[in-house]
Every structure is written in C-alpha cells, then in structure tokens.
Motif scaffolding. Sequence first.
Motif, PDB file in Angstrom:
ATOM      1  N   MET A 198       0.801  -1.291  -0.003  1.00  0.00           N
ATOM      2  CA  MET A 198       0.004   0.012  -0.048  1.00  0.00           C
ATOM      3  C   MET A 198       0.871   1.190  -0.035  1.00  0.00           C
ATOM      4  O   MET A 198       1.920   1.295   0.604  1.00  0.00           O
ATOM      5  N   ARG A 199       0.611   2.313  -0.801  1.00  0.00           N
ATOM      6  CA  ARG A 199       1.292   3.529  -0.780  1.00  0.00           C
ATOM      7  C   ARG A 199       0.265   4.800  -0.614  1.00  0.00           C
ATOM      8  O   ARG A 199      -0.819   4.469  -1.401  1.00  0.00           O
ATOM      9  N   GLU A 200       0.699   5.853   0.026  1.00  0.00           N
ATOM     10  CA  GLU A 200       0.005   6.793  -0.129  1.00  0.00           C
ATOM     11  C   GLU A 200       0.847   7.986  -0.522  1.00  0.00           C
ATOM     12  O   GLU A 200       1.644   8.136  -0.499  1.00  0.00           O
ATOM     13  N   ARG A 201      -0.043   8.908  -1.340  1.00  0.00           N
ATOM     14  CA  ARG A 201       0.531  10.005  -1.886  1.00  0.00           C
ATOM     15  C   ARG A 201       0.101  11.340  -1.064  1.00  0.00           C
ATOM     16  O   ARG A 201      -1.222  11.510  -0.818  1.00  0.00           O
ATOM     17  N   LEU A 202       0.723  12.259  -0.530  1.00  0.00           N
ATOM     18  CA  LEU A 202       0.494  13.413   0.218  1.00  0.00           C
ATOM     19  C   LEU A 202       0.716  14.567  -0.796  1.00  0.00           C
ATOM     20  O   LEU A 202       1.456  14.755  -1.952  1.00  0.00           O
ATOM     21  N   ILE A 203      -0.057  15.523  -0.311  1.00  0.00           N
ATOM     22  CA  ILE A 203      -0.016  16.849  -1.144  1.00  0.00           C
ATOM     23  C   ILE A 203       1.321  17.458  -0.757  1.00  0.00           C
ATOM     24  O   ILE A 203       1.652  17.844   0.523  1.00  0.00           O
ATOM     25  N   ASP A 204       2.233  17.768  -1.773  1.00  0.00           N
ATOM     26  CA  ASP A 204       3.852  18.072  -1.532  1.00  0.00           C
ATOM     27  C   ASP A 204       3.902  19.142  -2.440  1.00  0.00           C
ATOM     28  O   ASP A 204       2.935  19.743  -3.017  1.00  0.00           O
ATOM     29  N   GLU A 205       4.951  19.672  -2.558  1.00  0.00           N
ATOM     30  CA  GLU A 205       5.198  20.867  -3.492  1.00  0.00           C
ATOM     31  C   GLU A 205       5.008  20.947  -4.803  1.00  0.00           C
ATOM     32  O   GLU A 205       4.446  21.771  -5.490  1.00  0.00           O
ATOM     33  N   GLU A 206       5.124  19.539  -5.317  1.00  0.00           N
ATOM     34  CA  GLU A 206       4.650  19.164  -6.642  1.00  0.00           C
ATOM     35  C   GLU A 206       3.180  19.464  -6.569  1.00  0.00           C
ATOM     36  O   GLU A 206       2.550  19.916  -7.779  1.00  0.00           O
ATOM     37  N   TRP A 207       2.398  19.116  -5.868  1.00  0.00           N
ATOM     38  CA  TRP A 207       0.948  19.285  -5.760  1.00  0.00           C
ATOM     39  C   TRP A 207       0.394  20.710  -6.028  1.00  0.00           C
ATOM     40  O   TRP A 207      -0.136  21.133  -6.614  1.00  0.00           O
ATOM     41  N   VAL A 208       1.213  21.297  -4.962  1.00  0.00           N
ATOM     42  CA  VAL A 208       1.033  22.974  -4.618  1.00  0.00           C
ATOM     43  C   VAL A 208       1.262  23.606  -6.165  1.00  0.00           C
ATOM     44  O   VAL A 208       0.560  24.446  -6.445  1.00  0.00           O
ATOM     45  N   ALA A 209       2.337  23.225  -6.865  1.00  0.00           N
ATOM     46  CA  ALA A 209       2.730  23.909  -7.973  1.00  0.00           C
ATOM     47  C   ALA A 209       1.390  23.410  -8.941  1.00  0.00           C
ATOM     48  O   ALA A 209       1.197  24.464  -9.915  1.00  0.00           O
ATOM     49  N   LEU A 210       0.909  22.541  -8.916  1.00  0.00           N
ATOM     50  CA  LEU A 210      -0.348  21.863  -9.858  1.00  0.00           C
ATOM     51  C   LEU A 210      -1.585  22.761  -9.360  1.00  0.00           C
ATOM     52  O   LEU A 210      -2.314  23.182 -10.251  1.00  0.00           O
ATOM     53  N   LYS A 211      -1.648  22.897  -7.953  1.00  0.00           N
ATOM     54  CA  LYS A 211      -3.001  23.365  -7.719  1.00  0.00           C
ATOM     55  C   LYS A 211      -2.692  24.413  -6.382  1.00  0.00           C
ATOM     56  O   LYS A 211      -2.691  23.725  -5.206  1.00  0.00           O
ATOM     57  N   PRO A 212      -2.133  25.431  -6.781  1.00  0.00           N
ATOM     58  CA  PRO A 212      -1.879  26.400  -5.623  1.00  0.00           C
ATOM     59  C   PRO A 212      -2.914  26.739  -4.493  1.00  0.00           C
ATOM     60  O   PRO A 212      -2.359  26.906  -3.419  1.00  0.00           O
ATOM     61  N   LYS A 213      -4.053  26.500  -4.769  1.00  0.00           N
ATOM     62  CA  LYS A 213      -5.050  26.603  -3.878  1.00  0.00           C
ATOM     63  C   LYS A 213      -5.204  25.349  -2.709  1.00  0.00           C
ATOM     64  O   LYS A 213      -5.754  25.587  -1.617  1.00  0.00           O
TER      65      LYS A 213
END
Length: 231
Positions: A198-213
């Motif tokens: 099982m793997r989990e993905r966190l909201i990281d800087e890559e995500w924030v770059a895609l969706k700043p909000k």
Amino acid sequence: MRFTDFDTRGYPTVDVRTGYAGWVGTYEDTVQDAMDIALLDRLSEPSWSTVDRAVDLGCGTGRTGKWLRDNGVRAIDGVDLTPEMLAVAAGRGAHDKLVEADVTDTGLPAGGYDLLIASLVDEHLDDLRPLYAEAARLAAPGAVFVLVAFHPQFMMVSGMPTHYTDEGGEHVAISTNVHLVSDHVTAGLAAGWRLAEMRERLIDEEWVALKPKWRRYAGQPVSAAYVWRRV
C-alpha cells in the motif's frame, strides 16, 4: 460512508454515467497524473512487463491503459460505464477490447486476467464488496489487483466531491462516497485477496505547483494505492 456528511461545496449532483458524459471534453485537462499515475510509478509490484493480460476497470479515456502499455503490459481490455469516455479510449488505442459495463458486473469471462486495475473509481460505488468480488472472479490464479483511490482523509478534510465544470461554467458533482481504508481491507479480504503493498500520496510541493489553492492541505494524504494478490 455518506459524503454528504463532509460536503462543503453543495454542488448539484448527477449520477456517474451523466457526470462523466458531461466531463469527457475536459477530463484530460483536469485529472492530474500526480493523483494516480505517480502512485503506479512508485509501486514495487507487480512487474508490469511480465503481465500477459490485464483488465482496466473504469478505464475512462484510457489514461491508465496507455500507462500500462508504456510499461510493457501486452494485452489490455477496458471496461467503463460511459459510452462517451469509451469513445475517447478507443481513439487512444491502448486497449485490445472495450466493453460498456458496470465495473461490478463486467460480463467478461472468469479467470482470464493476471492483472486487474481500477483507478479513481471506488468513490462512485456505494459498496466496495461487489468490486472486489468481481475482480476476484476475473482473476487468474496468482493474479494481482491494483486499486488507486482518493484518500478518505482528504475527502473528509477538503469536503470536495468528484466534480467538473460544465459548458455553462457551473460546477457539477458526480455521486461520491467515502470509503475508509478499513473498508478496503475488509472487502478485499472477504473476496479472497491478500494485501501485498500500500502506498499513500501526500500533498507536496509538486501538488501545490499544480494546484496552488491546495497549499492549505499540504501534508495531507490525497490518494492511495492498494496492491492485492489472489490467495
């Protein structure tokens, strides 16, 4: 678990077939690979290039099917409830066969697949048990079932349903449910699967770059991948 207990958006809600038919034109521009494909990239199993035959449950526009092809899966069938999504998948050409059917009742022959995959599908099901049971029916001995899902914690914290923007610029939600990690474990074990990874993905800087909000959700788990093996 009812998503309405967490909903903070109050968007008008439609059923799955209606929703994805309305979303099909912008779906590819909306769904980020960081949600699901990035998790597939991080799995230690299965060995994708050794898969002979896969079934892509809830194949949508063929995003997952293309990734499987690119990673060496030789034959892939796709199943989806929405004809408009299947038409896009057909144009992409990643699947050998496409079937319009419910992922919990595909009509495909039993025991024919050594890989089963379902990505971003489970939140539209009231009950997970039929999906896990159908995957077990389709599985060959020793098969692997990979399921990628929205993380329930993100759904609870964000209060955001699966949704799209229609041609008139209005937000429309697609029928959404929250399934706890324990719901997946219970349904999988009951259908004869063994959880292998099982793997989990966190909201990281890559995500924030895609969706700043989404910076306010930084550090929260947004999606999860389960790898099951047939007992």
